[in-house]
Each structure stands twice: as structure tokens, then as C-alpha cells.
Write an enzyme that holds these catalytic residues in place. Structure first.
Site, mmCIF file in Angstrom:
data_model
loop_
_atom_site.group_PDB
_atom_site.id
_atom_site.type_symbol
_atom_site.label_atom_id
_atom_site.label_comp_id
_atom_site.label_asym_id
_atom_site.label_seq_id
_atom_site.Cartn_x
_atom_site.Cartn_y
_atom_site.Cartn_z
ATOM 1 C CG ASP A 210 -0.107 0.169 2.098
ATOM 2 O OD1 ASP A 210 0.115 -1.187 3.160
ATOM 3 O OD2 ASP A 210 0.374 0.853 3.302
ATOM 4 C CG ASP A 212 1.504 5.065 5.244
ATOM 5 O OD1 ASP A 212 1.656 3.945 6.384
ATOM 6 O OD2 ASP A 212 1.914 5.858 6.223
#
Ligand SMILES: CSC[C@H]1O[C@H](OP(=O)(O)O)[C@H](O)[C@@H]1O
Ligand SMILES: Nc1ncnc2[nH]cnc12
Length: 290
Positions: A210, A212
């Protein structure tokens, strides 16, 4: 020459590996407590292997509660020479995209609620940590990842946060814009510090799941998205691990970077002042120099 034993610590979403000849889950007790789980031992292409799921099968240990000292001691006790950490991470860099692997070479340790050393009063030691990962082992990991067709980045700074909550937007921006971190996770510290104290070569493969929370075009991180990306990555991770024995070999020469001699000049406490009870606990980790 020493017999190679490649230990893999599997992170979130990786609770076992397949293809080991003579595979057996082995119980190892340590003076630092019980490791995260039993350890899967066996051989790949004739090379000794060990696999430890960092959070335990069924993901029972939170990042703050992973028994890091017991894990590293148990691997050392089994005869590990090399430790490869495989972890999920968030990315602070556009070009380190979900699905990519980053072979981390630096850390910023923001954890604060974990035991971080095998040493303490009674046997004080200070190991060097300027270069916390092993270049020789990282070379092997990079070559195995390349052969497996994985989009890999060599080098990167991993910020270890305490968790278990993910970062706030302000923290995410600070780590990215001001601190120079490339990826973020919750587990590589104190693991890397302890591996150095135990004189083990350590390499870290951070699998990006991801962005973040800093990225304006991506929503904030959540566990469902992390696990979905991890599932897509597990085949790649397995392929990488299978490529390691051929690159590391069944026998190893001393580490050219000195990982296996990290304690040579590190212990400060005079022999007559050392605490016998602590020395007994250090039998596997520091037995070579005690
Ligand atoms: C499941 S998202 C957060 C969790 O995943 C990572 O674990 P690991 O490093 O063991 O792969 C991260 O560090 C957090 O513990
Ligand atoms: N964004 C993130 N922060 C901390 N740990 C993570 N593990 C996977 N993604 C993460």
C-alpha cells in the site's frame, strides 16, 4: 567453511512455505521464552532451511508482542547462518508500487515498547549497526528475486513504527518528506538489531502492499487491501525463497562484511564482573565469544 542454514522469517500473510524435503515442525525453547511458533525445518536442493512465521500460524502475535529475542535465539540455536526477513510494508515512494519488493538496507527505529537487546547490566555489549543488513545475503536475495521476475528495488530505508494502528497523515508525510524513509512496517526492529547481536547475516525483503496514507490518489491503508495485495505476492515470495539455496550454497565462507563476527570486540563488561545467570542465557547468541 560452515554449513549453511537459511532461515526465513515470514511476515503477515506468510505462515508456511512448501517444497521442503523432510519438512517437520520443530519445537524450540529458549532462555528468552517461546518463539512465535514451532519452526519448520527441512532442506531445499540439499541446503538446510528453517521457516518461522513471525506472527505465528493464525496470526496470533501483535507486532509489539512478537517474541523477537526468542525468535532470533531459536534460529541461532538451530544453527542458522543467514536470516531473511519477509514483511509487508507501506510505501512512501511513487515508484515503489504495491506488488514490488524492496531489499531494505537501512532502518529508522521508532519502536518503543519492545525488548531490543540480548545484553544488559551484567554483560554489556555494543555492536556496530551502521550497516544493519548483510550485502552478501542481499545480493543473493536480489538475484533470486530477479530470476523470479519480481519488480525489485535494491536499497531503501524502512521506518519501524510501534503500531498496531497505522500512521496518521501528519506522521506519514513527516516520515516521507523530512525523514527520508522509503517504506514503513511494524516488525523489522528490533529483529535486525537482535540478528546482528546474534552474529547472523540478515537481509530484509519488504513487499509493498500500500501507499500508507500520504498518497493523494490512494485511500488510507486498511488491512483488507494489504491482505489482498499480499495474496497476489505469495507466489512471488515462494519463488524468491526457492532461488536462495542455489545462490548461497550448502557451505559458506566467513561473511566478508563481518556479520558473523559482530561480537568480536563488542562486550565491555570485565570477565570477572559478568553475571553468570545472564551468561547462561547468552549461550547460543554469544557462546562463540564468551
Ligand atoms: C497486516 S498489515 C500490518 C502488519 O503487517 C506487517 O507485518 P510483517 O512485518 O510481519 O509482515 C506490519 O509490520 C504489521 O505488523
Ligand atoms: N502502511 C503500513 N504501515 C505499517 N505497517 C504496514 N504493513 C503493511 N502496510 C503498512
Amino acid at each position: 567453511m560452515t554449513e549453511t542454514l537459511i532461515a526465513v522469517i515470514g511476515g503477515s500473510g506468510i505462515y508456511e512455505i512448501d517444497g521442503l524435503e523432510g519438512a517437520a515442525w520443530t519445537t524450540v525453547e529458549t532462555p528468552w521464552g517461546t518463539p512465535s511458533d514451532q519452526i519448520l525445518t527441512g532442506r531445499l536442493e540439499g541446503v538446510k532451511m528453517a521457516f518461522l512465521p513471525r506472527h505465528g500460524r493464525g496470526h496470533v502475535h501483535a507486532p509489539s508482542d512478537v517474541p523477537y529475542r526468542a525468535n532470533i535465539d531459536a534460529l541461532k540455536r538451530l544453527g542458522a547462518t543467514d536470516v531473511i526477513s519477509v514483511s509487508a510494508c507501506g510505501s512512501f515512494r511513487e515508484h515503489m508500487a504495491p506488488g514490488d519488493f524492496v531489499i531494505v538496507d537501512q532502518f529508522i527505529d521508532r519502536t518503543f515498547a519492545r525488548a531490543k537487546s540480548f545484553f544488559s547490566s551484567g554483560c554489556v555489549a555494543h555492536v556496530a549497526l551502521a550497516h544493519p543488513t548483510c550485502p552478501r545475503l542481499s545480493d543473493a536475495v536480489e538475484a533470486a528475486a530477479g530470476a523470479a521476475g519480481i519488480n525489485t528495488h535494491r536499497g531503501g530505508t524502512y521506518l519501524a513504527m510501534e503500531g498496531p494502528q497505522f500512521s496518521t497523515l501528519a506522521e506519514s508525510k513527516m516520515y516521507r518528506e523530512h525523514w527520508g524513509a522509503d517504506v514503513i512496517g511494524m516488525t523489522n526492529m528490533p529483529e535486525a538489531k537482535l540478528a546482528r547481536e546474534a552474529e547472523l547475516c540478515y537481509a530484509s525483503v519488504a513487499m509493498v502492499t500500500d501507499y500508507d496514507s500520504w498518497h493523494p490518489d490512494h485511500g488510507e491503508v486498511d488491512v483488507t487491501a494489504v491482505i489482498a495485495t499480499l495474496k497476489g505476492n505469495s507466489e512471488k515470495g515462494r519463488a524468491l525463497i526457492k532461488g536462495l539455496p542455489a545462490r548461497l550454497g550448502a557451505e559458506r565462507a566467513p561473511c566478508p562484511h563481518g556479520c558473523d563476527r559482530a561480537l568480536e570486540y563488542a562486550i565491555m563488561t570485565a570477565p570477572e564482573k559478568r553475571d553468570p545467570a545472564l551468561l547462561a542465557k547468552l549461550d547460543a547468541v554469544a557462546g562463540r565469544v564468551l
